[in-house]
Scaffold this motif. Sequence first.
Motif, PDB file in Angstrom:
ATOM      1  N   ALA A 134       9.739  20.274 -27.696  1.00 10.27           N
ATOM      2  CA  ALA A 134       8.438  19.894 -27.144  1.00 10.27           C
ATOM      3  C   ALA A 134       7.322  20.103 -28.162  1.00 10.27           C
ATOM      4  O   ALA A 134       6.295  19.416 -28.117  1.00 10.27           O
ATOM      5  N   LEU A 135       7.515  21.032 -29.084  1.00 14.27           N
ATOM      6  CA  LEU A 135       6.488  21.344 -30.075  1.00 14.27           C
ATOM      7  C   LEU A 135       6.787  20.750 -31.444  1.00 14.27           C
ATOM      8  O   LEU A 135       6.067  20.999 -32.411  1.00 14.27           O
ATOM      9  N   ALA A 136       7.847  19.960 -31.527  1.00 20.09           N
ATOM     10  CA  ALA A 136       8.290  19.456 -32.833  1.00 20.09           C
ATOM     11  C   ALA A 136       7.241  18.583 -33.515  1.00 20.09           C
ATOM     12  O   ALA A 136       7.152  18.549 -34.748  1.00 20.09           O
ATOM     13  N   GLY A 137       6.436  17.877 -32.737  1.00 27.31           N
ATOM     14  CA  GLY A 137       5.451  16.984 -33.326  1.00 27.31           C
ATOM     15  C   GLY A 137       4.121  17.626 -33.632  1.00 27.31           C
ATOM     16  O   GLY A 137       3.180  16.936 -34.045  1.00 27.31           O
ATOM     17  N   THR A 138       4.008  18.935 -33.425  1.00 29.96           N
ATOM     18  CA  THR A 138       2.747  19.632 -33.689  1.00 29.96           C
ATOM     19  C   THR A 138       2.716  20.152 -35.120  1.00 29.96           C
ATOM     20  O   THR A 138       3.718  20.121 -35.842  1.00 29.96           O
ATOM     21  N   THR A 139       1.559  20.662 -35.512  1.00 28.98           N
ATOM     22  CA  THR A 139       1.400  21.246 -36.848  1.00 28.98           C
ATOM     23  C   THR A 139       1.679  22.748 -36.858  1.00 28.98           C
ATOM     24  O   THR A 139       1.503  23.392 -37.892  1.00 28.98           O
ATOM     25  N   LEU A 140       2.126  23.297 -35.733  1.00 26.24           N
ATOM     26  CA  LEU A 140       2.380  24.733 -35.668  1.00 26.24           C
ATOM     27  C   LEU A 140       3.540  25.115 -36.571  1.00 26.24           C
ATOM     28  O   LEU A 140       4.548  24.401 -36.662  1.00 26.24           O
ATOM     29  N   ASP A 141       3.400  26.282 -37.242  1.00 28.79           N
ATOM     30  CA  ASP A 141       4.527  26.810 -37.995  1.00 28.79           C
ATOM     31  C   ASP A 141       5.453  27.552 -37.039  1.00 28.79           C
ATOM     32  O   ASP A 141       5.181  27.642 -35.827  1.00 28.79           O
ATOM     33  N   ALA A 142       6.570  28.068 -37.560  1.00 35.05           N
ATOM     34  CA  ALA A 142       7.563  28.714 -36.697  1.00 35.05           C
ATOM     35  C   ALA A 142       6.986  29.880 -35.901  1.00 35.05           C
ATOM     36  O   ALA A 142       7.207  29.968 -34.682  1.00 35.05           O
ATOM     37  N   PRO A 143       6.218  30.811 -36.519  1.00 31.47           N
ATOM     38  CA  PRO A 143       5.626  31.897 -35.715  1.00 31.47           C
ATOM     39  C   PRO A 143       4.672  31.381 -34.649  1.00 31.47           C
ATOM     40  O   PRO A 143       4.600  31.934 -33.550  1.00 31.47           O
ATOM     41  N   GLY A 144       3.916  30.312 -34.973  1.00 30.66           N
ATOM     42  CA  GLY A 144       2.988  29.758 -33.990  1.00 30.66           C
ATOM     43  C   GLY A 144       3.713  29.168 -32.801  1.00 30.66           C
ATOM     44  O   GLY A 144       3.301  29.347 -31.646  1.00 30.66           O
ATOM     45  N   LYS A 145       4.804  28.449 -33.072  1.00 28.61           N
ATOM     46  CA  LYS A 145       5.599  27.886 -31.974  1.00 28.61           C
ATOM     47  C   LYS A 145       6.166  28.996 -31.097  1.00 28.61           C
ATOM     48  O   LYS A 145       6.121  28.916 -29.863  1.00 28.61           O
ATOM     49  N   PHE A 146       6.717  30.020 -31.737  1.00 35.30           N
ATOM     50  CA  PHE A 146       7.312  31.117 -30.971  1.00 35.30           C
ATOM     51  C   PHE A 146       6.254  31.831 -30.140  1.00 35.30           C
ATOM     52  O   PHE A 146       6.503  32.201 -28.986  1.00 35.30           O
ATOM     53  N   ALA A 147       5.056  32.027 -30.712  1.00 36.14           N
ATOM     54  CA  ALA A 147       3.975  32.701 -29.981  1.00 36.14           C
ATOM     55  C   ALA A 147       3.571  31.901 -28.752  1.00 36.14           C
ATOM     56  O   ALA A 147       3.389  32.460 -27.662  1.00 36.14           O
ATOM     57  N   LEU A 148       3.428  30.592 -28.905  1.00 34.61           N
ATOM     58  CA  LEU A 148       3.005  29.761 -27.777  1.00 34.61           C
ATOM     59  C   LEU A 148       4.075  29.740 -26.689  1.00 34.61           C
ATOM     60  O   LEU A 148       3.758  29.893 -25.494  1.00 34.61           O
ATOM     61  N   LEU A 149       5.333  29.581 -27.067  1.00 30.86           N
ATOM     62  CA  LEU A 149       6.402  29.577 -26.073  1.00 30.86           C
ATOM     63  C   LEU A 149       6.506  30.920 -25.367  1.00 30.86           C
ATOM     64  O   LEU A 149       6.766  30.978 -24.156  1.00 30.86           O
ATOM     65  N   SER A 150       6.284  32.001 -26.092  1.00 27.40           N
ATOM     66  CA  SER A 150       6.328  33.337 -25.484  1.00 27.40           C
ATOM     67  C   SER A 150       5.211  33.508 -24.469  1.00 27.40           C
ATOM     68  O   SER A 150       5.423  34.081 -23.391  1.00 27.40           O
ATOM     69  N   MET A 151       4.019  33.010 -24.797  1.00 26.33           N
ATOM     70  CA  MET A 151       2.894  33.107 -23.865  1.00 26.33           C
ATOM     71  C   MET A 151       3.181  32.339 -22.576  1.00 26.33           C
ATOM     72  O   MET A 151       2.899  32.825 -21.476  1.00 26.33           O
ATOM     73  N   VAL A 152       3.725  31.156 -22.722  1.00 25.97           N
ATOM     74  CA  VAL A 152       4.034  30.345 -21.537  1.00 25.97           C
ATOM     75  C   VAL A 152       5.113  31.025 -20.706  1.00 25.97           C
ATOM     76  O   VAL A 152       5.007  31.107 -19.474  1.00 25.97           O
ATOM     77  N   ASP A 153       6.165  31.532 -21.361  1.00 23.41           N
ATOM     78  CA  ASP A 153       7.227  32.235 -20.632  1.00 23.41           C
ATOM     79  C   ASP A 153       6.683  33.462 -19.901  1.00 23.41           C
ATOM     80  O   ASP A 153       7.050  33.725 -18.752  1.00 23.41           O
ATOM     81  N   ASP A 154       5.827  34.224 -20.581  1.00 22.40           N
ATOM     82  CA  ASP A 154       5.243  35.415 -19.956  1.00 22.40           C
ATOM     83  C   ASP A 154       4.459  35.030 -18.707  1.00 22.40           C
ATOM     84  O   ASP A 154       4.540  35.704 -17.671  1.00 22.40           O
ATOM     85  N   TYR A 155       3.689  33.947 -18.812  1.00 26.98           N
ATOM     86  CA  TYR A 155       2.897  33.509 -17.661  1.00 26.98           C
ATOM     87  C   TYR A 155       3.793  33.037 -16.521  1.00 26.98           C
ATOM     88  O   TYR A 155       3.587  33.404 -15.357  1.00 26.98           O
ATOM     89  N   VAL A 156       4.809  32.245 -16.851  1.00 23.59           N
ATOM     90  CA  VAL A 156       5.715  31.734 -15.815  1.00 23.59           C
ATOM     91  C   VAL A 156       6.398  32.883 -15.088  1.00 23.59           C
ATOM     92  O   VAL A 156       6.382  32.968 -13.848  1.00 23.59           O
ATOM     93  N   HIS A 157       7.014  33.788 -15.841  1.00 21.22           N
ATOM     94  CA  HIS A 157       7.767  34.877 -15.229  1.00 21.22           C
ATOM     95  C   HIS A 157       6.850  35.818 -14.448  1.00 21.22           C
ATOM     96  O   HIS A 157       7.192  36.246 -13.344  1.00 21.22           O
TER      97      HIS A 157
END
Length: 243
Positions: A134-157
């Motif tokens: 889902a984030l493959a087309g963004t300019t985020l680097d690997a840490p940025g992608k992981f940070a964003l996915l972690s934030m979303v997971d934290d919110y969902v859970h």
Amino acid sequence: MTSGELIWTRPEPGGRRPKFTRAQIAQAALEIADAEGFAAVSMRRIAGELGAGTMTLYYYVRTKDELVALMDDAIMGEVLIPSDELPSHWYDALCAIAIRTWDVLMHHPWSLHSLQNAQAGPNAMRHFEQSLAALAGTTLDAPGKFALLSMVDDYVHGNVLRSAEVQAGGSDTEMADEVMRFAQEQFASGEFPHTQALYDGGDPQEVFGRLLGGRSARDRFRYGLAVLLDGAAARMKLPLPGS
């Protein structure tokens, strides 16, 4: 079970024994947990649901840890979005994944506590791969992608845990009345002026309903998700849909 061995490293049993699959066993376990809670899940109970002998199931699943792993992976399978249905824009894709995850976990709210130490399985890996896609087309680097996915997971859970608690609490009207009486006594002490002003002398349950704006738990989740992703887009310099 050999130390460190994962159920995923063994092929499913074949041969002339009764034809059960790990998927069937996991589904039976989930249905029991959904109806009666995780504590009701046992190999004996699953065997009864499947019309099998208890010892027969140990041919397919050797330990309770393996059963937990199968249950968790079955849930993660429900979370997956068909690849041809995943939106192309990062924002819409993360929304779709998060909402699908919320819906599934709200159907199995017990799983966040009971399956939290489950061995990661193939569907969990597919879910993470899909989230990265889902984030493959963004300019985020690997840490940025992981940070964003972690934030979303934290919110969902976190939202699922809170929403499930509210639903469970609302079913006990006697306890709810007792809580309201206690709250009124505390207001009278004068130690909670801001909370008292929020309720402004009204019935706490009615005021709470107005504060929620009459929105369902799912609608409140979606609103919070939008706020989170809007903020992430601004902070991480990511494009919003239509921009």
